[in-house]
Write a protein that holds these residues in place. Structure first.
Motif, PDB file in Angstrom:
ATOM      1  N   UNK A   1       0.845  -1.208   0.000  1.00  0.00           N
ATOM      2  CA  UNK A   1       0.000   0.000   0.000  1.00  0.00           C
ATOM      3  C   UNK A   1       0.873   1.247   0.000  1.00  0.00           C
ATOM      4  N   UNK A   2       1.345   1.671  -1.194  1.00  0.00           N
ATOM      5  CA  UNK A   2       2.179   2.873  -1.252  1.00  0.00           C
ATOM      6  C   UNK A   2       1.417   4.104  -0.768  1.00  0.00           C
ATOM      7  N   UNK A   3       2.119   4.989  -0.077  1.00  0.00           N
ATOM      8  CA  UNK A   3       1.517   6.228   0.414  1.00  0.00           C
ATOM      9  C   UNK A   3       1.542   7.294  -0.676  1.00  0.00           C
ATOM     10  N   UNK A   4       0.426   7.959  -0.863  1.00  0.00           N
ATOM     11  CA  UNK A   4       0.352   9.095  -1.785  1.00  0.00           C
ATOM     12  C   UNK A   4      -0.093  10.316  -0.988  1.00  0.00           C
ATOM     13  N   UNK A   5       0.666  11.387  -1.119  1.00  0.00           N
ATOM     14  CA  UNK A   5       0.333  12.629  -0.425  1.00  0.00           C
ATOM     15  C   UNK A   5      -0.045  13.686  -1.453  1.00  0.00           C
ATOM     16  N   UNK A   6      -1.164  14.368  -1.206  1.00  0.00           N
ATOM     17  CA  UNK A   6      -1.633  15.437  -2.095  1.00  0.00           C
ATOM     18  C   UNK A   6      -1.140  16.771  -1.571  1.00  0.00           C
ATOM     19  N   UNK A   7      -0.649  17.575  -2.512  1.00  0.00           N
ATOM     20  CA  UNK A   7      -0.175  18.918  -2.184  1.00  0.00           C
ATOM     21  C   UNK A   7      -0.713  19.837  -3.278  1.00  0.00           C
ATOM     22  N   UNK A   8      -1.970  20.277  -3.130  1.00  0.00           N
ATOM     23  CA  UNK A   8      -2.623  20.984  -4.227  1.00  0.00           C
ATOM     24  C   UNK A   8      -2.838  20.023  -5.385  1.00  0.00           C
ATOM     25  N   UNK A   9      -2.355  20.387  -6.571  1.00  0.00           N
ATOM     26  CA  UNK A   9      -2.476  19.493  -7.723  1.00  0.00           C
ATOM     27  C   UNK A   9      -1.335  18.480  -7.797  1.00  0.00           C
ATOM     28  N   UNK A  10      -0.365  18.593  -6.884  1.00  0.00           N
ATOM     29  CA  UNK A  10       0.777  17.677  -6.884  1.00  0.00           C
ATOM     30  C   UNK A  10       0.461  16.398  -6.095  1.00  0.00           C
ATOM     31  N   UNK A  11       1.077  15.294  -6.529  1.00  0.00           N
ATOM     32  CA  UNK A  11       0.972  14.016  -5.831  1.00  0.00           C
ATOM     33  C   UNK A  11       2.384  13.498  -5.594  1.00  0.00           C
ATOM     34  N   UNK A  12       2.644  13.101  -4.342  1.00  0.00           N
ATOM     35  CA  UNK A  12       3.986  12.695  -3.922  1.00  0.00           C
ATOM     36  C   UNK A  12       3.982  11.215  -3.569  1.00  0.00           C
ATOM     37  N   UNK A  13       4.988  10.480  -4.082  1.00  0.00           N
ATOM     38  CA  UNK A  13       5.109   9.062  -3.770  1.00  0.00           C
ATOM     39  C   UNK A  13       6.589   8.679  -3.727  1.00  0.00           C
ATOM     40  N   UNK A  14       6.937   7.757  -2.835  1.00  0.00           N
ATOM     41  CA  UNK A  14       8.314   7.252  -2.749  1.00  0.00           C
ATOM     42  C   UNK A  14       8.466   6.050  -3.672  1.00  0.00           C
ATOM     43  N   UNK A  15       9.567   6.017  -4.447  1.00  0.00           N
ATOM     44  CA  UNK A  15       9.869   4.851  -5.277  1.00  0.00           C
ATOM     45  C   UNK A  15      11.239   4.290  -4.890  1.00  0.00           C
ATOM     46  N   UNK A  16      11.399   3.004  -5.051  1.00  0.00           N
ATOM     47  CA  UNK A  16      12.667   2.325  -4.772  1.00  0.00           C
ATOM     48  C   UNK A  16      13.144   1.677  -6.066  1.00  0.00           C
ATOM     49  N   UNK A  17      14.376   2.000  -6.480  1.00  0.00           N
ATOM     50  CA  UNK A  17      14.974   1.415  -7.676  1.00  0.00           C
ATOM     51  C   UNK A  17      16.388   0.969  -7.341  1.00  0.00           C
ATOM     52  N   UNK A  18      16.541  -0.341  -7.131  1.00  0.00           N
ATOM     53  CA  UNK A  18      17.845  -0.845  -6.712  1.00  0.00           C
ATOM     54  C   UNK A  18      18.185  -0.281  -5.340  1.00  0.00           C
ATOM     55  N   UNK A  19      19.331   0.390  -5.251  1.00  0.00           N
ATOM     56  CA  UNK A  19      19.749   1.006  -3.994  1.00  0.00           C
ATOM     57  C   UNK A  19      19.243   2.444  -3.875  1.00  0.00           C
ATOM     58  N   UNK A  20      18.597   2.942  -4.906  1.00  0.00           N
ATOM     59  CA  UNK A  20      18.109   4.321  -4.890  1.00  0.00           C
ATOM     60  C   UNK A  20      16.721   4.410  -4.271  1.00  0.00           C
ATOM     61  N   UNK A  21      16.520   5.476  -3.493  1.00  0.00           N
ATOM     62  CA  UNK A  21      15.201   5.781  -2.947  1.00  0.00           C
ATOM     63  C   UNK A  21      14.888   7.228  -3.331  1.00  0.00           C
ATOM     64  N   UNK A  22      13.735   7.431  -3.952  1.00  0.00           N
ATOM     65  CA  UNK A  22      13.452   8.762  -4.468  1.00  0.00           C
ATOM     66  C   UNK A  22      12.001   9.171  -4.316  1.00  0.00           C
ATOM     67  N   UNK A  23      11.750  10.417  -4.635  1.00  0.00           N
ATOM     68  CA  UNK A  23      10.404  10.990  -4.635  1.00  0.00           C
ATOM     69  C   UNK A  23       9.958  11.164  -6.082  1.00  0.00           C
ATOM     70  N   UNK A  24       8.848  10.524  -6.428  1.00  0.00           N
ATOM     71  CA  UNK A  24       8.250  10.733  -7.749  1.00  0.00           C
ATOM     72  C   UNK A  24       7.099  11.710  -7.586  1.00  0.00           C
ATOM     73  N   UNK A  25       7.117  12.744  -8.412  1.00  0.00           N
ATOM     74  CA  UNK A  25       6.126  13.814  -8.327  1.00  0.00           C
ATOM     75  C   UNK A  25       5.214  13.780  -9.545  1.00  0.00           C
ATOM     76  N   UNK A  26       3.923  13.876  -9.287  1.00  0.00           N
ATOM     77  CA  UNK A  26       2.934  13.916 -10.357  1.00  0.00           C
ATOM     78  C   UNK A  26       2.105  15.184 -10.210  1.00  0.00           C
ATOM     79  N   UNK A  27       1.726  15.770 -11.357  1.00  0.00           N
ATOM     80  CA  UNK A  27       0.873  16.954 -11.359  1.00  0.00           C
ATOM     81  C   UNK A  27      -0.407  16.607 -12.117  1.00  0.00           C
ATOM     82  N   UNK A  28      -1.530  16.520 -11.400  1.00  0.00           N
ATOM     83  CA  UNK A  28      -2.785  16.120 -12.040  1.00  0.00           C
ATOM     84  C   UNK A  28      -3.342  17.227 -12.938  1.00  0.00           C
ATOM     85  N   UNK A  29      -2.722  18.409 -12.880  1.00  0.00           N
ATOM     86  CA  UNK A  29      -3.123  19.510 -13.761  1.00  0.00           C
ATOM     87  C   UNK A  29      -2.023  19.758 -14.802  1.00  0.00           C
ATOM     88  N   UNK A  30      -1.431  18.665 -15.289  1.00  0.00           N
ATOM     89  CA  UNK A  30      -0.254  18.744 -16.149  1.00  0.00           C
ATOM     90  C   UNK A  30      -0.574  19.259 -17.553  1.00  0.00           C
TER      91      UNK A  30
END
Length: 313
Positions: free
Chosen positions: A135-164
């Protein structure tokens, strides 16, 4: 004299028929070598159009809205639209908060005026479950959506804009004309379950990936093999491949292709449904590339093309 003329006439007729037969044989051989495009029927076109509409919907929902990908450093990573932050968002509050990376855990701490929402509720501090969790966490920040992704040893923030604007300006994918010459029935050779292939991705990582099996078929009389990198044969197979068209017309890193289930040791491979990975439309995806086993030495002018002038590499 009449008998002699008749004999000559018969000889000429025979030679004419013989020449015609030779030309016909050459024509048939040429046709076998370069078969004309095979036109689909109405039902096939309708099925293809529905599949393409689903493809476009997935791009508009999941990939075109991506607005950023930020790899975290251990400790606190400030974020917001101000350029002075460790992570600069394209929009939103100037100083929205910090992402705190401890080991593999990420906790987001939001400024009160950020008005962050998760699961429909306002939050100021929340542990972010990554995309690798159930159950990945999604946080809303206005039109932005924030989610953590894991790729190998990397951990990052993927940002989405629903008003893109990317979604609003997307003109849709471009495909080669439908050609059933490139819809082939392949033999299925299952793996013993022990073999893996190294699958690279756009980040430069390589992942050993279990092989489900291999499909064997012919394209223009040439035998071709593709290694299935995923999928359950009883449900369908998955491939990442490229071919000679990748030098001019298709995505250089390779295209994706899925199939229907394997039935009685065979499976239909329809290259008309080969499509580009998300990396063709956004720099914020982390796509696999075709492994060396699936870099074909034939041209397959079917499926989705790639716009080199406007696409992403």
């Amino acid at each position: 004299m009449a008998i002699r003329f008749l004999a000559m006439k018969r000889k000429c007729n025979f030679l004419f028929m013989l020449a015609a037969g030779v030309l016909l044989s050459i024509g048939v051989a040429s046709a076998d070598k370069n078969p004309p495009p095979s036109a689909p029927d109405v039902a096939y076109v309708q099925s293809f159009d529905k599949w393409k509409a689903d493809l476009v919907d997935d791009l508009k929902t999941n990939w075109l809205p991506l607005a950023g990908l930020f790899w975290l450093k251990p400790g606190e990573n400030s974020f917001g639209s101000d350029a002075g932050n460790a992570i600069a968002f394209p929009k939103g509050p100037a100083h929205a908060g910090v992402f705190d990376l401890q080991g593999t855990d990420v906790t987001a701490k939001f400024a009160p005026d950020a008005h962050a929402i998760s699961d429909g509720k306002p939050v100021t501090t929340v542990k972010l479950q990554p995309d690798t969790s159930a159950s990945p966490t999604v946080v809303e920040l206005g039109s932005l959506r924030i989610k953590v992704i894991v790729r190998g040893q990397r951990i990052g923030i993927r940002l989405k804009d629903v008003d893109s604007e990317q979604v609003k300006n997307y003109h849709g994918p471009i495909f080669f004309p439908l050609d059933l010459t490139y819809r082939v029935t392949a033999s299925w050779v299952p793996s013993d379950g022990k073999k893996t292939v190294d699958v690279p991705n756009v980040l430069g990582d390589t992942t050993p990936t279990p092989v489900a099996g291999t499909v064997v078929f012919k394209i223009n009389s040439e035998e071709v093999r593709l290694t299935a990198l995923g999928g359950d044969p009883s449900k369908g197979l998955s491939f990442v491949f490229n071919d000679l068209t990748s030098k001019t017309d298709t995505y250089p890193g390779g295209r994706f292709l899925e199939t229907d289930p394997v039935v009685n040791g065979t499976v239909v491979i329809d290259f008309n449904r080969a499509y580009n990975p998300p990396c063709a439309v956004t720099p914020y995806a982390t796509c696999p590339l075709a492994p060396k086993e699936n870099r074909l030495t034939v041209a397959i002018p079917a499926g989705e093309k790639y716009d080199r002038a406007h696409g992403h590499h």
